[in-house]
Motif scaffolding. Structure first.
Motif, PDB file in Angstrom:
ATOM      1  N   ARG A 106       0.826  -1.207   0.000  1.00  0.00           N
ATOM      2  CA  ARG A 106       0.000   0.000   0.000  1.00  0.00           C
ATOM      3  C   ARG A 106       0.866   1.265   0.000  1.00  0.00           C
ATOM      4  O   ARG A 106       0.547   2.247  -0.681  1.00  0.00           O
ATOM      5  N   HIS A 107       1.979   1.233   0.722  1.00  0.00           N
ATOM      6  CA  HIS A 107       2.885   2.384   0.755  1.00  0.00           C
ATOM      7  C   HIS A 107       3.444   2.687  -0.634  1.00  0.00           C
ATOM      8  O   HIS A 107       3.597   3.855  -1.015  1.00  0.00           O
ATOM      9  N   PHE A 108       3.745   1.642  -1.378  1.00  0.00           N
ATOM     10  CA  PHE A 108       4.332   1.827  -2.708  1.00  0.00           C
ATOM     11  C   PHE A 108       3.299   2.350  -3.696  1.00  0.00           C
ATOM     12  O   PHE A 108       3.606   3.189  -4.554  1.00  0.00           O
ATOM     13  N   PHE A 109       2.059   1.863  -3.595  1.00  0.00           N
ATOM     14  CA  PHE A 109       1.004   2.373  -4.467  1.00  0.00           C
ATOM     15  C   PHE A 109       0.743   3.854  -4.197  1.00  0.00           C
ATOM     16  O   PHE A 109       0.556   4.654  -5.115  1.00  0.00           O
ATOM     17  N   ARG A 110       0.737   4.237  -2.930  1.00  0.00           N
ATOM     18  CA  ARG A 110       0.410   5.607  -2.572  1.00  0.00           C
ATOM     19  C   ARG A 110       1.556   6.582  -2.823  1.00  0.00           C
ATOM     20  O   ARG A 110       1.322   7.785  -3.000  1.00  0.00           O
ATOM     21  N   ALA A 111       2.791   6.081  -2.827  1.00  0.00           N
ATOM     22  CA  ALA A 111       3.944   6.969  -3.000  1.00  0.00           C
ATOM     23  C   ALA A 111       4.004   7.546  -4.410  1.00  0.00           C
ATOM     24  O   ALA A 111       4.545   8.632  -4.635  1.00  0.00           O
ATOM     25  N   GLY A 112       3.453   6.819  -5.378  1.00  0.00           N
ATOM     26  CA  GLY A 112       3.507   7.268  -6.775  1.00  0.00           C
ATOM     27  C   GLY A 112       4.636   6.595  -7.531  1.00  0.00           C
ATOM     28  O   GLY A 112       5.664   6.209  -6.956  1.00  0.00           O
ATOM     29  N   GLY A 113       4.446   6.419  -8.828  1.00  0.00           N
ATOM     30  CA  GLY A 113       5.485   5.818  -9.671  1.00  0.00           C
ATOM     31  C   GLY A 113       5.637   4.330  -9.461  1.00  0.00           C
ATOM     32  O   GLY A 113       6.689   3.763  -9.760  1.00  0.00           O
ATOM     33  N   ALA A 114       4.590   3.660  -8.956  1.00  0.00           N
ATOM     34  CA  ALA A 114       4.711   2.243  -8.606  1.00  0.00           C
ATOM     35  C   ALA A 114       4.684   1.316  -9.804  1.00  0.00           C
ATOM     36  O   ALA A 114       5.070   0.154  -9.701  1.00  0.00           O
TER      37      ALA A 114
END
Length: 475
Positions: A36-44
């Motif tokens: 979830r952190h990676f999806f929300r950070a952007g550029g996943a």
């Protein structure tokens, strides 16, 4: 200037922006909190190949295979997940079309706190990754115990931990100590405990996992770590669960004939008293962090020497921050309701009955004794020979403070303190500090005060200040 620690979002973004890092997430038991952190950070899109959560056991078994005894929150399950997912990446993503890619697989298998709050929650977390596209895979495996009493908070903690682990794998590989410390970035020690860690693979070929375990205790991430005679890190719950436990505490610097005599005859009495056998009894040689720090900072070479000697003798070692004996016994009681035995010398028992050690404990010495002499715990006492007057001290003539005499008699009468009677009188005048001096100064006869294999090992490896004499050194 100290560089500020990155947040999970900043770490996830840094990984997402590195076009060479590409992998999968397989999270079971506590939501998909890490990915979830990676999806929300952007550029996943250039980092995440797949994110999945096979919650249903039938689906999980169909993917990763069945587990013995239907246990799914295990190290074995986690390693299966990691290796299966990496193999799938290699199969489905052609290398020729993706030059420079460093593949990884992150996985966890976790159980959070239950509705009745009778189990606090724990799990296994790991990452399998490459440092370069042509390198063999490395693995970092950790076991965590949640301290929070809310499942949502535990899920959030797991998510941050997972990000820290993946980031550490790619950015701190060359410094595993920093990697271990970074696992708690944006987290606190009162949120979770890490009680086992294991590094493997070409990037960690020179990493000694025992030193990494030592880091966990030094940094307060856990109270105790255990490794077997082969030097492999062991999960305390795995080897202590429902076992009879017999422990010997010492500096073991080095292991002397006194240590072995105390251990062997104490264990013999423990087994007879409780009808224990080898299969249902776990033996531990324990060294405290305070003992390792006795001369200042911990000497890691000295630490490994002690552990190597104990391992050569076939013993399992526990490193703990339990300065007081009652804390050690209380720790054992969290894993077992079976018999617990502790072998100790007279001087150690005098410390146990010293109220000064319990000033910071709300219930004082009575609270400590409630934890120390709980259930079926028994002290096996090794005698002490006073070097000044030759008096032999045992439980019969031991003098405790006046206000504790009746309490002492109570434990004696109830056989919670028993003397080791079948000891070797020849060993009573062996003192480890004197042996250390003899080793350094090459005084004759020190070898006879140690087990033969220990003396040979000290000479072969130059342990504890031993240096082989040369003709030049004799002049």
């Amino acid at each position: 200037m100290i560089k500020p620690k990155l947040t999970p979002k900043q770490k996830a973004l840094a990984i997402n922006l590195d076009s060479s890092i590409y992998g999968t997430f397989a999270e079971i038991g506590a939501g998909q909190e890490t990915v979830r952190h990676f999806f929300r950070a952007g550029g996943a899109s250039q980092t995440i190949a797949k994110a999945m959560s096979a919650y249903d056991k039938d689906f999980s078994d169909a993917i990763y295979g069945k587990e013995a005894k239907n246990r799914y929150v295990t190290q074995n399950r986690l390693r299966k997940m990691l290796r299966y997912e990496v193999a799938l990446i290699e199969e489905r993503i052609p290398r020729e079309n993706n030059p420079g890619k460093k593949f990884f697989s992150y996985a966890n298998t976790v159980t959070t706190i239950n509705f009745d709050k009778t189990t606090k929650g724990h799990g296994w977390v790991g990452v399998r990754f490459q440092n370069s596209e042509n390198e063999e895979y490395n693995e970092i495996i950790i076991h965590v115990k949640f301290k929070e009493t809310n499942p949502t908070l535990q899920q959030e903690t797991l998510g941050s931990l997972g990000v820290n682990l993946i980031y550490g794998a790619y950015f701190y590989t060359d410094n595993p100590r920093i990697l271990v410390e970074s696992l708690y970035d944006d987290l606190s020690l009162d949120r979770l405990e890490i009680d086992m860690i294991d590094f493997s693979g070409p990037a960690f070929r020179y990493v000694d996992n025992r030193l990494m375990s030592l880091q966990l205790v030094k940094l307060g991430m856990t109270d105790a770590v255990i490794f077997n005679s082969q030097g492999n890190n062991m999960l305390p719950a795995d080897i202590l669960y429902k076992k009879n436990i017999f422990a010997v505490r010492g500096s073991f610097r080095p292991v002397t004939r006194v240590n072995i005599d105390m251990f062997e005859h104490g264990l013999e009495m423990f087994n007879q008293d409780n009808s224990c056998d080898h299969e249902n009894t776990q033996i531990l040689f324990e060294i405290t962090i305070s003992n390792l720090r006795a001369a200042g900072d911990i000497d890691e070479r000295d630490f490994l020497d002690r552990v190597d000697i104990l391992g050569t003798l076939g013993y399992t070692v526990m490193i703990s921050n339990f300065s007081e004996y009652y804390r050690m016994v209380d720790y054992f009681s969290t894993f077992t309701n079976q018999h617990i035995g502790v072998a100790m010398g007279v001087n150690n028992l005098l410390d146990v009955f010293d109220e000064e050690y319990y000033k910071n404990l709300p219930g004082g010495i009575l609270e400590a004794f409630g934890k120390f002499f709980k259930k079926d715990m028994r002290v096996y006492l090794y005698p002490y020979k006073n070097p000044e007057d030759g008096e032999l001290l045992t439980s019969e003539n031991l003098k405790v403070h006046d206000n504790l005499k009746e309490l002492y008699k109570y434990f004696k009468l109830n056989k919670r303190i028993v003397d080791i009677s079948n000891y070797n009188p020849k060993f009573l005048e062996i003192y480890s500090r004197e042996i250390l001096k003899k080793i350094v100064t090459h005084e004759l006869g020190w070898e006879d005060e140690l087990p033969k294999s220990v003396a040979e090992m000290i000479k072969d490896r130059g342990m504890f200040g031993y240096k082989e004499l040369t003709f030049e050194g004799l002049n």
